[in-house]
Scaffold this active site. Structure first.
Site, PDB file in Angstrom:
ATOM      1  N   ASN A 287      19.382  67.643  95.575  1.00 23.99           N
ATOM      2  CA  ASN A 287      20.343  68.680  95.982  1.00 23.99           C
ATOM      3  C   ASN A 287      20.197  69.939  95.131  1.00 23.99           C
ATOM      4  O   ASN A 287      20.391  71.055  95.627  1.00 23.99           O
ATOM      5  CB  ASN A 287      21.771  68.132  95.913  1.00 23.99           C
ATOM      6  CG  ASN A 287      22.108  67.300  97.137  1.00 23.99           C
ATOM      7  OD1 ASN A 287      22.253  67.818  98.229  1.00 23.99           O
ATOM      8  ND2 ASN A 287      22.193  65.989  96.962  1.00 23.99           N
TER       9      ASN A 287
ATOM     10  N   ARG B 221      35.783  60.631  77.861  1.00 17.16           N
ATOM     11  CA  ARG B 221      35.362  61.507  78.961  1.00 17.16           C
ATOM     12  C   ARG B 221      35.733  62.963  78.663  1.00 17.16           C
ATOM     13  O   ARG B 221      34.992  63.892  78.972  1.00 17.16           O
ATOM     14  CB  ARG B 221      36.068  61.106  80.263  1.00 17.16           C
ATOM     15  CG  ARG B 221      35.563  59.833  80.878  1.00 17.16           C
ATOM     16  CD  ARG B 221      36.234  59.591  82.241  1.00 17.16           C
ATOM     17  NE  ARG B 221      36.059  58.230  82.678  1.00 17.16           N
ATOM     18  CZ  ARG B 221      34.951  57.751  83.233  1.00 17.16           C
ATOM     19  NH1 ARG B 221      33.932  58.535  83.433  1.00 17.16           N
ATOM     20  NH2 ARG B 221      34.870  56.490  83.594  1.00 17.16           N
TER      21      ARG B 221
ATOM     22  N   MET C  15      27.312  61.667  88.435  1.00  9.82           N
ATOM     23  CA  MET C  15      27.858  60.328  88.629  1.00  9.82           C
ATOM     24  C   MET C  15      28.880  59.940  87.563  1.00  9.82           C
ATOM     25  O   MET C  15      29.058  58.759  87.266  1.00  9.82           O
ATOM     26  CB  MET C  15      26.719  59.299  88.691  1.00  9.82           C
ATOM     27  CG  MET C  15      25.689  59.603  89.772  1.00  9.82           C
ATOM     28  SD  MET C  15      26.387  59.939  91.408  1.00  9.82           S
ATOM     29  CE  MET C  15      26.286  58.309  92.113  1.00  9.82           C
TER      30      MET C  15
ATOM     31  N   HIS D 199      29.345  64.562  98.422  1.00 10.59           N
ATOM     32  CA  HIS D 199      29.600  63.114  98.429  1.00 10.59           C
ATOM     33  C   HIS D 199      28.976  62.505  99.688  1.00 10.59           C
ATOM     34  O   HIS D 199      29.125  63.061 100.783  1.00 10.59           O
ATOM     35  CB  HIS D 199      31.114  62.847  98.405  1.00 10.59           C
ATOM     36  CG  HIS D 199      31.444  61.397  98.331  1.00 10.59           C
ATOM     37  ND1 HIS D 199      31.352  60.663  97.173  1.00 10.59           N
ATOM     38  CD2 HIS D 199      31.842  60.520  99.293  1.00 10.59           C
ATOM     39  CE1 HIS D 199      31.678  59.410  97.409  1.00 10.59           C
ATOM     40  NE2 HIS D 199      31.987  59.294  98.689  1.00 10.59           N
TER      41      HIS D 199
END
Ligand code: GAR
Length: 223
Positions: free
Chosen positions: A42, A93, A118, A137
Site C-alpha cells: 500500500n 503502547r 499492525m 482495513h
C-alpha cells in the site's frame, strides 16, 4: 485518473459510488507520514499514485516497527526517509506512540496513513493528529474488525467482502468511512487468494481516498 471503468469487473460494480474522472489538483501537496509493519504494497501504491500525478501529496517519512521489512526497502527505492521504531523497545503502547508523534512532527507530517500498521494505536497518537489519521482495513467495516479480517470473512461464509479506508478514532477499526470496495469470495478461496484480490482493490481505493482528502472533498468535524 483515479477511476477504473472496466464494466465487466464485478468488484467495480460493487465499489463505492465515489468514482471521479480526476481528483488531481495543483496546489500544496498533502504531507503524508506512512506507518507500515510488513510488505508495504500500500505504501508502494501511494508512491505510484503520487509519481503518476493521480495524487497531489508528498511522503515525508515512513515509520515502521519491524526490522528488515519490505516496506523499508520500498521506501529506500523511492528515496523516502524511513524510521524504525521497534515496538519491542517500548514498555507501553503509549511510549511507542509518543515516539511516533515526535518523529512525524520532526518530518512535518500533516496526515498519517496506517498502511498495514499492525499495532493498536492509543490516544497519544490519535489526539496529536485529530481526524488526520487514515487506515486501510481488509474487510467491509463494520464487519470483521481487528486482526485476521480475511480469515474471519472466510469463516463466516460471506459471499462478498472487501476493504475499507476510514479515519481512525479510539475504537479499533471504527471512525468515518471514506471509501470501500467490495470483493466477491470465490468457492475455492484461501486466505491468501482472497487477500491478494482484496489488495488489488486496496491499492486503488487508498490513493483515491487520499486524493479526496487532498482536494478537500472530505471534511472532518474539526475543519
Ligand atoms: C493490508 O491488506 C491491510 O489492509 C492490512 O494489512 C495489509 C498490509 O499490506 N491491514 C490490517 O489488517 C490492519 N488491521 P501491505 O503491507 O502490503 O500494504
Amino acid at each position: 485518473m483515479i477511476s477504473n471503468s472496466d464494466p465487466t469487473d464485478l468488484t467495480l460494480s460493487l465499489v463505492s459510488p465515489i468514482v471521479l474522472p480526476s481528483l488531481f489538483k495543483e496546489g500544496t501537496p498533502l504531507k503524508l507520514g506512512i506507518m507500515a509493519s510488513g510488505n508495504g504494497s500500500n505504501f508502494e501504491a501511494i508512491a505510484e499514485a503520487i509519481a503518476s500525478k493521480q495524487l497531489n501529496a508528498r511522503i515525508q517519512v515512513l515509520v515502521y516497527n519491524n526490522p528488515g521489512i519490505k516496506a523499508a526497502a520500498r521506501a529506500e527505492r523511492w528515496g523516502v526517509a524511513a524510521v524504525l521504531l521497534n515496538h519491542r523497545e517500548y514498555k507501553r503502547r503509549e511510549d511507542l506512540d509518543a515516539a511516533i508523534v515526535e518523529t512525524l512532527r520532526q518530518y512535518e507530517v500533516e496526515w498519517i496513513v496506517m498502511a498495514g500498521w499492525m499495532r493498536i494505536v492509543t490516544p497519544v497518537l490519535i489526539d496529536a493528529f485529530p481526524d488526520r489519521i487514515v487506515n486501510i482495513h481488509p474487510s467491509l467495516l463494520p464487519s470483521f474488525k481487528g486482526v485476521r479480517a480475511v480469515e474471519q470473512a472466510l469463516d463466516a461464509g460471506v459471499k462478498i467482502t472487501g476493504c475499507t479506508v476510514h479515519l481512525v478514532c479510539p475504537e479499533v477499526d471504527s471512525g468515518l468511512i471514506l471509501v470501500q470496495a467490495a470483493v466477491p469470495v470465490l468457492p475455492d478461496d484461501t486466505p491468501e487468494t482472497l487477500h491478494s484480490r482484496i489488495q488489488v482493490q486496496e491499492h486503488r481505493i487508498l490513493p483515491q481516498a487520499l486524493a479526496q482528502l487532498a482536494v478537500g472533498m472530505v471534511r472532518s468535524k474539526r475543519d
